[in-house]
Scaffold this motif. Structure first.
Motif, PDB file in Angstrom:
ATOM      1  N   ALA A 108      -0.607  17.927  72.523  1.00  0.00           N
ATOM      2  CA  ALA A 108       0.154  18.908  71.738  1.00  0.00           C
ATOM      3  C   ALA A 108       1.305  19.480  72.568  1.00  0.00           C
ATOM      4  O   ALA A 108       2.404  19.693  72.048  1.00  0.00           O
ATOM      5  CB  ALA A 108      -0.767  20.025  71.265  1.00  0.00           C
ATOM      6  N   SER A 159      -9.608  13.493  73.761  1.00  0.00           N
ATOM      7  CA  SER A 159     -10.710  14.462  73.688  1.00  0.00           C
ATOM      8  C   SER A 159     -10.198  15.875  73.956  1.00  0.00           C
ATOM      9  O   SER A 159     -10.831  16.849  73.583  1.00  0.00           O
ATOM     10  CB  SER A 159     -11.806  14.107  74.704  1.00  0.00           C
ATOM     11  OG  SER A 159     -11.302  14.213  76.013  1.00  0.00           O
ATOM     12  N   CYS A 163     -11.927  22.766  52.962  1.00  0.00           N
ATOM     13  CA  CYS A 163     -11.134  24.004  53.013  1.00  0.00           C
ATOM     14  C   CYS A 163     -11.078  24.684  51.657  1.00  0.00           C
ATOM     15  O   CYS A 163     -10.797  25.876  51.578  1.00  0.00           O
ATOM     16  CB  CYS A 163      -9.740  23.716  53.549  1.00  0.00           C
ATOM     17  SG  CYS A 163      -8.967  22.360  52.674  1.00  0.00           S
ATOM     18  N   PRO A 215      -6.994  18.148  73.116  1.00  0.00           N
ATOM     19  CA  PRO A 215      -5.740  18.110  72.340  1.00  0.00           C
ATOM     20  C   PRO A 215      -4.552  18.749  73.045  1.00  0.00           C
ATOM     21  O   PRO A 215      -3.409  18.485  72.696  1.00  0.00           O
ATOM     22  CB  PRO A 215      -6.106  18.909  71.079  1.00  0.00           C
ATOM     23  CG  PRO A 215      -7.211  19.811  71.493  1.00  0.00           C
ATOM     24  CD  PRO A 215      -7.982  19.075  72.561  1.00  0.00           C
ATOM     25  N   ILE A 259       0.273  26.809  67.025  1.00  0.00           N
ATOM     26  CA  ILE A 259       1.214  25.688  66.999  1.00  0.00           C
ATOM     27  C   ILE A 259       2.508  26.100  66.284  1.00  0.00           C
ATOM     28  O   ILE A 259       3.614  25.798  66.739  1.00  0.00           O
ATOM     29  CB  ILE A 259       0.563  24.461  66.338  1.00  0.00           C
ATOM     30  CG1 ILE A 259      -0.509  23.922  67.291  1.00  0.00           C
ATOM     31  CG2 ILE A 259       1.590  23.369  66.019  1.00  0.00           C
ATOM     32  CD1 ILE A 259      -1.290  22.774  66.760  1.00  0.00           C
ATOM     33  N   GLY A 309      -7.111  27.280  57.117  1.00  0.00           N
ATOM     34  CA  GLY A 309      -8.425  27.623  56.572  1.00  0.00           C
ATOM     35  C   GLY A 309      -8.347  28.323  55.218  1.00  0.00           C
ATOM     36  O   GLY A 309      -7.273  28.683  54.736  1.00  0.00           O
ATOM     37  N   GLY A 310      -9.518  28.511  54.619  1.00  0.00           N
ATOM     38  CA  GLY A 310      -9.578  29.181  53.329  1.00  0.00           C
ATOM     39  C   GLY A 310     -10.792  30.099  53.242  1.00  0.00           C
ATOM     40  O   GLY A 310     -11.677  30.072  54.112  1.00  0.00           O
ATOM     41  N   GLN A 346     -13.621  14.388  66.805  1.00  0.00           N
ATOM     42  CA  GLN A 346     -14.914  13.934  66.253  1.00  0.00           C
ATOM     43  C   GLN A 346     -14.805  12.678  65.398  1.00  0.00           C
ATOM     44  O   GLN A 346     -15.809  12.038  65.127  1.00  0.00           O
ATOM     45  CB  GLN A 346     -15.540  15.041  65.389  1.00  0.00           C
ATOM     46  CG  GLN A 346     -15.977  16.281  66.156  1.00  0.00           C
ATOM     47  CD  GLN A 346     -14.909  17.360  66.134  1.00  0.00           C
ATOM     48  OE1 GLN A 346     -13.727  17.072  66.013  1.00  0.00           O
ATOM     49  NE2 GLN A 346     -15.329  18.607  66.292  1.00  0.00           N
ATOM     50  N   GLU A 373     -14.426  32.413  57.563  1.00  0.00           N
ATOM     51  CA  GLU A 373     -14.625  31.163  56.825  1.00  0.00           C
ATOM     52  C   GLU A 373     -15.987  30.579  57.231  1.00  0.00           C
ATOM     53  O   GLU A 373     -16.308  30.525  58.411  1.00  0.00           O
ATOM     54  CB  GLU A 373     -13.499  30.179  57.185  1.00  0.00           C
ATOM     55  CG  GLU A 373     -13.523  28.898  56.388  1.00  0.00           C
ATOM     56  CD  GLU A 373     -12.399  27.937  56.797  1.00  0.00           C
ATOM     57  OE1 GLU A 373     -11.960  27.958  57.954  1.00  0.00           O
ATOM     58  OE2 GLU A 373     -11.990  27.142  55.931  1.00  0.00           O
ATOM     59  N   LYS A 378      -2.170  12.630  66.017  1.00  0.00           N
ATOM     60  CA  LYS A 378      -3.338  12.928  66.849  1.00  0.00           C
ATOM     61  C   LYS A 378      -4.482  13.314  65.923  1.00  0.00           C
ATOM     62  O   LYS A 378      -4.437  14.365  65.288  1.00  0.00           O
ATOM     63  CB  LYS A 378      -3.044  14.081  67.808  1.00  0.00           C
ATOM     64  CG  LYS A 378      -4.153  14.246  68.839  1.00  0.00           C
ATOM     65  CD  LYS A 378      -4.409  15.670  69.243  1.00  0.00           C
ATOM     66  CE  LYS A 378      -5.349  16.391  68.329  1.00  0.00           C
ATOM     67  NZ  LYS A 378      -6.704  15.841  68.211  1.00  0.00           N
ATOM     68  N   PRO A 379      -5.519  12.471  65.817  1.00  0.00           N
ATOM     69  CA  PRO A 379      -6.641  12.806  64.923  1.00  0.00           C
ATOM     70  C   PRO A 379      -7.636  13.729  65.625  1.00  0.00           C
ATOM     71  O   PRO A 379      -7.530  13.971  66.823  1.00  0.00           O
ATOM     72  CB  PRO A 379      -7.276  11.443  64.670  1.00  0.00           C
ATOM     73  CG  PRO A 379      -7.056  10.700  65.958  1.00  0.00           C
ATOM     74  CD  PRO A 379      -5.736  11.200  66.528  1.00  0.00           C
ATOM     75  N   LEU A 438      -5.954  30.068  50.067  1.00  0.00           N
ATOM     76  CA  LEU A 438      -5.877  28.632  49.741  1.00  0.00           C
ATOM     77  C   LEU A 438      -6.310  28.378  48.291  1.00  0.00           C
ATOM     78  O   LEU A 438      -5.470  28.318  47.413  1.00  0.00           O
ATOM     79  CB  LEU A 438      -6.714  27.835  50.754  1.00  0.00           C
ATOM     80  CG  LEU A 438      -6.485  26.330  50.750  1.00  0.00           C
ATOM     81  CD1 LEU A 438      -5.048  25.959  51.037  1.00  0.00           C
ATOM     82  CD2 LEU A 438      -7.402  25.636  51.769  1.00  0.00           C
ATOM     83  N   PHE A 470     -17.476  27.344  56.179  1.00  0.00           N
ATOM     84  CA  PHE A 470     -17.399  25.914  56.469  1.00  0.00           C
ATOM     85  C   PHE A 470     -18.786  25.304  56.625  1.00  0.00           C
ATOM     86  O   PHE A 470     -19.086  24.549  57.551  1.00  0.00           O
ATOM     87  CB  PHE A 470     -16.548  25.663  57.721  1.00  0.00           C
ATOM     88  CG  PHE A 470     -15.471  24.650  57.465  1.00  0.00           C
ATOM     89  CD1 PHE A 470     -14.556  24.829  56.449  1.00  0.00           C
ATOM     90  CD2 PHE A 470     -15.389  23.487  58.224  1.00  0.00           C
ATOM     91  CE1 PHE A 470     -13.576  23.889  56.190  1.00  0.00           C
ATOM     92  CE2 PHE A 470     -14.405  22.534  57.967  1.00  0.00           C
ATOM     93  CZ  PHE A 470     -13.499  22.741  56.950  1.00  0.00           C
ATOM     94  N   GLU A 487      -1.551  23.394  56.943  1.00  0.00           N
ATOM     95  CA  GLU A 487      -2.647  23.430  55.965  1.00  0.00           C
ATOM     96  C   GLU A 487      -3.857  23.989  56.701  1.00  0.00           C
ATOM     97  O   GLU A 487      -4.488  23.290  57.487  1.00  0.00           O
ATOM     98  CB  GLU A 487      -2.952  22.010  55.449  1.00  0.00           C
ATOM     99  CG  GLU A 487      -1.806  21.366  54.698  1.00  0.00           C
ATOM    100  CD  GLU A 487      -1.548  21.993  53.336  1.00  0.00           C
ATOM    101  OE1 GLU A 487      -2.379  22.785  52.872  1.00  0.00           O
ATOM    102  OE2 GLU A 487      -0.495  21.701  52.755  1.00  0.00           O
TER     103      GLU A 487
END
Ligand code: NAP
Length: 475
Positions: free
Chosen positions: A206, A200, A278, A202, A230, A246-247, A172, A379, A168-169, A407, A381, A244
Motif C-alpha cells: 500500500a 501477507s 457488508c 499489506p 487510505i 463497513g455497514g 486470507q 459492525e 492486492k487481494p 450502506l 460481521f 466501499e
C-alpha cells in the motif's frame, strides 16, 4: 503473482499459506509480495497504459466478454476453491461466481457507452466538446468476504474504461485472486494491463501504491478504519478514491408488515455468508405489536440452519473467517447479555468434531437489545441477529439513522406511502423495500457517511474510472 503477463515469485522469494477456515487444512502457498513487487507491478501497468487506452472500446469489450464466458465455464471449480478458502457453502459460492461474472458482462457492454457531450457556447464562433477519458493506472485493494466478485467489480470497469490495474487481494483469500487473474490472462487481457500482487503484510504494498505518482486512483473495499487511512493518504497526492466500507444495516419491520414474511427475509439476509457481508442487517428494529411473532419465526428459521463445512451437502452456514472474528462475536454477545439482552438461541462457539478445527459460531438471536449495547454501534460481521423494538415511525427512523455507517437498510411494510417516506428519510445508500437483495451489477452499489465514497456497478461504476476533459474550439 501475475505481473506484466507472467506468473512470478516474490522478489524476496518468500511465500505464505492459505488455509481452509472450516478445517484448518493447508490449501496452498502464494508469493509474499513486498514493495519491490508492487513497484514492478505499477511499472508494468504504466508501460501497458498507452496501448490499452487506445484500443477501441469494441476490442476491450470483446476481451471482457471472453473473460465472462470463461468465468462461467469455470464456475464449479472457482466455487469449490472459494468454499475451501473462504468458507461459504458451495451453493452460495456458485452464486457469487455468477455475480462476479455479471460485472464482466455488464462492463463489457458499458465499455461501448462511454459518451461525451457537445455543449452550446455563448459565442457563435465557439464549440464545446466534453470527453470522458481513462484516469490511468489504478490500484485496487479487496477483502476476503466476496473474494472473486469484489475483484471483478473493480477490475472490469477499469478495463472497460481503458485503465490498467494493480490489485492486492486479502491475505486470507489469495488463491481465489490467482484463479480470477488466470481467467483474465486466458481471456486475452494483454501483458501489464492487469497485475496481481499477493502479500501477507499489506502495508509495504500500500505504501508503494500511495507513494507512486503514476497511480491515479485507488479503489478500496474493506473496513472503515483502513479505508479512512487510505483515503486520507491518497488525498495528500490528490489521487481519486472509491471507498466501499463497513455497514451497520437497520432492518425495519412496521406494524402493518407480515411479521412471518419479514422474519423469513431477515433469516436469509442475516446469515448470508455467516453474517459476513457488508449489507447484512446489523439491527432488527421491529414494531412492539409484532415482535413476538417476528421472533418466533426467526427462531424457527435459525433452528433449521445447518452449520458446517461448506463442501458438505446440506450445509447452510459456513465458518467465520478466523479466530479474531470468533472473539468479536463472544465480546458482542457478552456485552449485550451483561446489559440486559435476552439470548434466545446460540451465543457461543460451536464445538465437536465437525467444528473444532474451524471458526464456527452458533447462529444467534438476541432479544431486548438496546442502543447502548456494543452490537448497536460496532459492525458485527457475523451470525448474530439483535432485535430492538420501537413504537412509532419517527422513533424507528431515528433509531435506524443512529449510526456512523450508511450502506444498506431494509424496510418491511405494506403501506406504499410509508415505504417511500421512510426510504427517503433513511441515511443509507441502498434500501431494500420488502426485499432482501437490493444489489445487481446493473445498480449502483455503495454507501454514504462512513460507509464510503463512490459507487460500483451500474453506469456509475465506469464513471469512477473516467476523467472529464473539456475542449473549447474556436471556429
Ligand atoms: P480490512 O481489514 O480493512 O481489509 C480489507 C483489505 O485491506 C485487505 O486486502 C487487507 O489486506 C487490506 N489492508 C488491511 N490493512 C491495510 C493497510 N494498513 N494498508 C493497506 N491495505 C490494508 O477489512 P476486512 O476485515 O478484510 O473486510 C471486512 C470489511 O469490509 C467489513 O467492514 C465490510 O463491511 C467491508 N466490506 C465492504 C463492502 C462494500 O462494498 N461496502 C464489501 C465487502 C466488505 P490484508 O488482508 O493483507 O490485511
Amino acid at each position: 503473482m501475475y505481473i506484466n503477463g507472467e506468473w512470478q515469485a516474490a522478489s524476496s522469494g518468500k511465500t505464505f499459506a492459505s488455509t481452509n477456515p472450516a478445517t484448518g487444512a493447508l490449501l496452498g502457498t502464494v508469493p509474499d509480495g513486498g514493495r519491490a513487487d508492487a513497484r514492478r507491478a505499477i511499472d508494468a501497468a504504466t508501460a501497458a497504459l498507452s496501448a490499452w487506452r487506445t484500443r477501441t472500446a469494441y476490442e476491450r469489450s470483446e476481451i471482457l466478454l471472453a473473460a465472462h464466458r470463461m468465468m462461467l465455464q469455470r464456475q464449479d471449480s472457482l466455487a469449490t476453491l472459494m468454499t475451501k478458502e473462504q468458507g461459504k457453502p458451495l451453493r452460495m459460492a456458485r452464486t457469487e461466481v455468477g455475480y462476479a461474472a455479471d460485472f464482466l458482462l455488464w462492463f463489457a457492454e458499458e465499455a461501448k457507452r462511454v459518451y461525451g457531450e457537445v455543449i452550446p457556447s455563448a459565442r457563435t464562433d465557439q464549440r464545446f466538446i466534453v470527453l470522458q477519458q481513462p484516469v490511468g493506472v489504478c490500484a485496487a485493494i479487496t477483502p476476503w468476504n466476496y473474494p472473486i466478485s469484489m475483484i471483478t467489480r473493480k477490475v472490469a470497469p477499469a478495463l472497460a474504461a481503458g485503465c490498467t490495474s494493480v490489485l492486492k487481494p486479502a491475505e486470507q483469500t489469495p488463491l481465489c485472486a490467482v484463479e480470477t487473474f488466470r481467467v483474465f490472462a486466458d481471456a486475452g487481457v494483454p501483458a501489464g494491463v492487469v497485475n496481481l500482487v499477493t502479500c501477507s503484510d499489506p502495508e509495504p504494498v500500500a505504501d508503494e501504491i500511495l507513494a507512486e505518482a503514476s497511480v491515479r486512483k485507488i479503489s478500496f473495499t474493506g473496513s472503515t478504519e483502513i479505508g479512512k487511512m487510505i483515503a486520507a493518504r491518497a488525498g495528500g497526492a490528490m489521487k481519486r478514491v472509491s471507498m466501499e466500507l463497513g455497514g451497520h444495516a437497520p432492518f425495519l419491520v412496521f406494524e402493518d408488515a407480515n411479521p412471518e414474511h419479514a422474519a423469513k427475509g431477515a433469516a436469509l439476509v442475516k446469515f448470508l455468508n455467516t453474517g459476513q457481508a457488508c449489507i447484512c442487517p446489523n439491527r432488527f428494529i421491529v414494531h412492539r405489536s409484532i415482535v413476538e411473532p417476528f421472533l418466533a419465526t426467526l427462531r424457527a428459521r435459525v433452528v433449521k440452519l445447518v452449520p458446517g463445512d461448506g463442501l458438505v451437502k446440506g450445509t447452510t452456514v459456513g465458518p467465520l473467517i478466523d479466530d479474531v472474528a470468533l472473539k468479536k462475536m463472544q465480546r458482542q454477545v457478552g456485552d449485550a447479555v451483561d446489559k440486559g439482552a435476552k439470548l434466545l438461541i446460540g451465543g457461543s462457539r460451536l464445538t465437536g468434531t465437525t467444528f473444532d478445527n474451524g471458526a464456527f459460531f452458533a447462529p444467534t438471536i438476541l432479544a431486548d437489545v438496546t442502543a447502548e449495547m456494543l452490537i448497536c454501534s460496532e459492525e458485527t460481521f457475523g451470525p448474530i441477529a439483535p432485535v430492538l423494538v420501537f413504537d412509532d415511525e419517527d422513533e424507528a427512523i431515528a433509531m435506524a439513522n443512529a449510526t456512523t455507517y450508511g450502506l444498506a437498510g431494509y424496510i418491511y411494510t405494506r403501506d406504499l406511502a410509508r415505504a417511500i417516506r421512510v426510504a427517503e428519510a433513511l441515511d443509507f445508500g441502498m434500501i431494500g423495500i420488502n426485499d432482501i437483495n437490493p444489489t445487481s451489477a446493473a445498480v449502483p452499489f455503495g454507501g454514504i457517511k462512513e460507509s464510503g465514497l463512490g459507487r460500483e456497478g451500474a453506469r456509475a461504476g465506469i464513471a469512477e474510472y473516467l476523467d472529464t476533459k473539456v475542449l473549447g474550439i474556436a471556429l
